[in-house]
Motif scaffolding. Structure first.
Motif, PDB file in Angstrom:
ATOM      1  N   ASN A  58       0.934  -1.362  -0.006  1.00 38.38           N
ATOM      2  CA  ASN A  58       0.096  -0.059   0.008  1.00 38.38           C
ATOM      3  C   ASN A  58       1.070   1.228  -0.094  1.00 38.38           C
ATOM      4  N   LEU A  59       0.942   1.897  -1.278  1.00 37.51           N
ATOM      5  CA  LEU A  59       1.783   3.004  -1.373  1.00 37.51           C
ATOM      6  C   LEU A  59       1.115   4.415  -0.534  1.00 37.51           C
ATOM      7  N   SER A  60      -0.243   4.438  -0.803  1.00 31.48           N
ATOM      8  CA  SER A  60      -0.858   5.558  -0.218  1.00 31.48           C
ATOM      9  C   SER A  60      -2.250   5.151   0.181  1.00 31.48           C
ATOM     10  N   HIS A  61      -2.945   6.056   0.843  1.00 36.98           N
ATOM     11  CA  HIS A  61      -4.265   5.970   1.096  1.00 36.98           C
ATOM     12  C   HIS A  61      -4.902   7.258   1.516  1.00 36.98           C
ATOM     13  N   GLU A  62      -5.880   7.945   1.025  1.00 34.96           N
ATOM     14  CA  GLU A  62      -6.442   9.213   1.648  1.00 34.96           C
ATOM     15  C   GLU A  62      -7.961   9.162   1.367  1.00 34.96           C
ATOM     16  N   GLY A  63      -8.491   9.080   2.638  1.00 37.33           N
ATOM     17  CA  GLY A  63      -9.909   8.690   2.467  1.00 37.33           C
ATOM     18  C   GLY A  63     -10.135   7.190   2.120  1.00 37.33           C
ATOM     19  N   SER A  64     -11.014   7.239   0.976  1.00 35.27           N
ATOM     20  CA  SER A  64     -11.138   5.823   0.220  1.00 35.27           C
ATOM     21  C   SER A  64     -10.507   5.707  -0.906  1.00 35.27           C
ATOM     22  N   ASN A  65      -9.406   6.278  -1.187  1.00 41.15           N
ATOM     23  CA  ASN A  65      -8.721   6.182  -2.351  1.00 41.15           C
ATOM     24  C   ASN A  65      -7.346   5.532  -1.853  1.00 41.15           C
ATOM     25  N   GLU A  66      -7.123   4.453  -2.594  1.00 41.18           N
ATOM     26  CA  GLU A  66      -5.641   3.634  -2.155  1.00 41.18           C
ATOM     27  C   GLU A  66      -5.016   3.388  -3.379  1.00 41.18           C
ATOM     28  N   ILE A  67      -3.654   3.639  -3.215  1.00 39.67           N
ATOM     29  CA  ILE A  67      -2.695   3.188  -4.423  1.00 39.67           C
ATOM     30  C   ILE A  67      -1.858   1.950  -3.774  1.00 39.67           C
ATOM     31  N   LEU A  68      -2.088   1.159  -4.564  1.00 34.87           N
ATOM     32  CA  LEU A  68      -1.290  -0.305  -4.316  1.00 34.87           C
ATOM     33  C   LEU A  68      -0.213  -0.648  -5.387  1.00 34.87           C
ATOM     34  N   ASP A  73       3.809  -2.638 -10.922  1.00 37.27           N
ATOM     35  CA  ASP A  73       2.454  -2.349 -11.548  1.00 37.27           C
ATOM     36  C   ASP A  73       1.769  -1.848 -10.412  1.00 37.27           C
ATOM     37  N   ILE A  74       0.907  -0.569 -10.713  1.00 38.28           N
ATOM     38  CA  ILE A  74       0.267   0.413 -10.046  1.00 38.28           C
ATOM     39  C   ILE A  74      -1.080  -0.194  -9.882  1.00 38.28           C
ATOM     40  N   TYR A  75      -1.734  -0.080  -8.954  1.00 38.00           N
ATOM     41  CA  TYR A  75      -3.194  -0.473  -8.766  1.00 38.00           C
ATOM     42  C   TYR A  75      -3.866   0.765  -8.100  1.00 38.00           C
ATOM     43  N   TYR A  76      -4.858   1.269  -8.657  1.00 36.38           N
ATOM     44  CA  TYR A  76      -5.637   2.302  -8.004  1.00 36.38           C
ATOM     45  C   TYR A  76      -7.163   1.610  -7.553  1.00 36.38           C
ATOM     46  N   MET A  77      -7.560   1.924  -6.282  1.00 35.74           N
ATOM     47  CA  MET A  77      -8.624   1.385  -5.636  1.00 35.74           C
ATOM     48  C   MET A  77      -9.260   2.443  -5.051  1.00 35.74           C
ATOM     49  N   TYR A  78     -10.670   2.463  -5.263  1.00 32.06           N
ATOM     50  CA  TYR A  78     -11.642   3.354  -4.740  1.00 32.06           C
ATOM     51  C   TYR A  78     -12.793   2.520  -4.145  1.00 32.06           C
ATOM     52  N   TYR A 129     -16.660  -4.272  -8.021  1.00 29.98           N
ATOM     53  CA  TYR A 129     -17.339  -5.276  -7.175  1.00 29.98           C
ATOM     54  C   TYR A 129     -17.397  -4.907  -5.675  1.00 29.98           C
ATOM     55  N   ASN A 130     -18.556  -5.276  -5.118  1.00 31.25           N
ATOM     56  CA  ASN A 130     -18.855  -4.938  -3.613  1.00 31.25           C
ATOM     57  C   ASN A 130     -18.495  -3.605  -3.415  1.00 31.25           C
ATOM     58  N   TYR A 131     -19.304  -2.599  -4.062  1.00 28.13           N
ATOM     59  CA  TYR A 131     -19.030  -1.204  -3.766  1.00 28.13           C
ATOM     60  C   TYR A 131     -17.574  -0.691  -3.926  1.00 28.13           C
ATOM     61  N   ALA A 132     -16.655  -1.381  -4.695  1.00 30.02           N
ATOM     62  CA  ALA A 132     -15.284  -0.777  -4.709  1.00 30.02           C
ATOM     63  C   ALA A 132     -14.944  -1.043  -6.059  1.00 30.02           C
ATOM     64  N   LYS A 133     -13.991  -0.238  -6.559  1.00 24.38           N
ATOM     65  CA  LYS A 133     -13.304  -0.530  -7.814  1.00 24.38           C
ATOM     66  C   LYS A 133     -11.838  -0.200  -7.823  1.00 24.38           C
ATOM     67  N   THR A 175     -19.367  14.889   0.723  1.00 20.23           N
ATOM     68  CA  THR A 175     -19.073  15.839  -0.108  1.00 20.23           C
ATOM     69  C   THR A 175     -17.706  15.052  -0.847  1.00 20.23           C
ATOM     70  N   SER A 176     -16.814  14.345  -0.252  1.00 21.96           N
ATOM     71  CA  SER A 176     -15.509  13.909  -0.866  1.00 21.96           C
ATOM     72  C   SER A 176     -15.482  12.595  -1.726  1.00 21.96           C
ATOM     73  N   GLU A 177     -16.772  12.019  -1.507  1.00 15.55           N
ATOM     74  CA  GLU A 177     -16.788  10.742  -2.300  1.00 15.55           C
ATOM     75  C   GLU A 177     -17.887  10.786  -3.323  1.00 15.55           C
ATOM     76  N   ILE A 178     -18.666  11.472  -3.443  1.00 14.60           N
ATOM     77  CA  ILE A 178     -19.573  11.269  -4.471  1.00 14.60           C
ATOM     78  C   ILE A 178     -19.189  11.690  -5.909  1.00 14.60           C
ATOM     79  N   GLU A 179     -18.021  12.315  -6.053  1.00 10.93           N
ATOM     80  CA  GLU A 179     -17.591  12.814  -7.659  1.00 10.93           C
ATOM     81  C   GLU A 179     -16.893  11.552  -8.068  1.00 10.93           C
ATOM     82  N   HIS A 180     -16.825  10.357  -7.312  1.00 20.11           N
ATOM     83  CA  HIS A 180     -16.350   9.129  -8.033  1.00 20.11           C
ATOM     84  C   HIS A 180     -17.468   8.425  -8.440  1.00 20.11           C
TER      85      HIS A 180
END
Length: 216
Positions: A58-68, A73-78, A129-133, A175-180
């Motif tokens: 896990n390289l980074s996470h902010e709120g529900s944004n995760e960089i793996l 290879d870089i994986y982006y998870m929201y 899947y399971n409310y995440a991408k 406010t922070s989650e709805i734009e994704h």
């Protein structure tokens, strides 16, 4: 932790011997992961937790944004906590322009997978899947691996309703989650490429194989 070995068993033993992950079909990997009944978690966030397979970082996470990262290879998870909390549902229409496009359904969980051609003989893979991408660009011969790792994470996500209720009440998520929008497929010109450019390639010193991906 005795149940750990039952988390994800991707490499299947066939009557003729051990089939490698690369030889499995997309359908086989997806069905195996969706039916795995993951019960182990090792990563904890506000309102949810999940299992991060060995070998991933896990390289980074902010709120529900995760960089793996997995090897280079870089994986982006929201993780869409708001849509989960509101129990949003949306049907998926297959994309005829994609290399592979399919809806995913298991009991009350749903989503989709799209695999599209990208530059340099690579695939752009997105799985909701399971409310995440999760989104990732990988070499074509690593597509099965990427699907297996992504699905092992997505199927393991467990939401904490009481925590989410508290966060919603404090307007932390509204406010922070709805734009994704996890319900709409992206493309290779999406914000994912900006993430790759920011983080570059992640250098793994030594390849680590997760024993949970092996059936003994």
């Amino acid at each position: 932790m005795a149940k750990k070995l039952s988390v994800i068993l991707i490499i299947l033993i066939l009557s003729t011997g051990c089939a490698t992950l690369k030889e499995e079909s997309y359908e086989s990997i997806l069905n195996t992961t969706m039916n795995s009944n993951v019960s182990v978690t090792n990563t904890y966030r506000a309102g949810y937790k999940y299992y991060l397979p060995k070998g991933m970082r896990n390289l980074s996470h902010e709120g529900s944004n995760e960089i793996l990262a997995l090897n280079n290879d870089i994986y982006y998870m929201y993780v869409d906590r708001v849509s989960y909390y509101n129990k949003v549902e949306k049907d998926y229409e297959q994309n005829s322009d994609a290399v592979y496009s399919e809806s995913l359904q298991k009991d009350n969980l749903f989503g989709y997978i799209e695999i599209k051609n990208a530059a340099n003989e690579q695939y752009f893979i997105e799985i909701m899947y399971n409310y995440a991408k999760i989104e990732v660009i990988v070499d074509k011969d690593k597509a099965n691996e990427a699907i297996a790792y992504a699905m092992s994470i997505l199927t393991s996500i467990s939401y904490q309703d009481e925590v989410l209720t508290s966060l919603m009440g404090e307007d932390v998520l509204k406010t922070s989650e709805i734009e994704h929008n996890i319900f709409e497929s992206a493309d290779t010109e999406s914000g994912y490429l900006q993430i790759v450019e920011e983080y570059g390639q992640y250098e793994e010193k030594e390849e680590v194989i997760d024993p949970d991906f092996i059936r003994k």
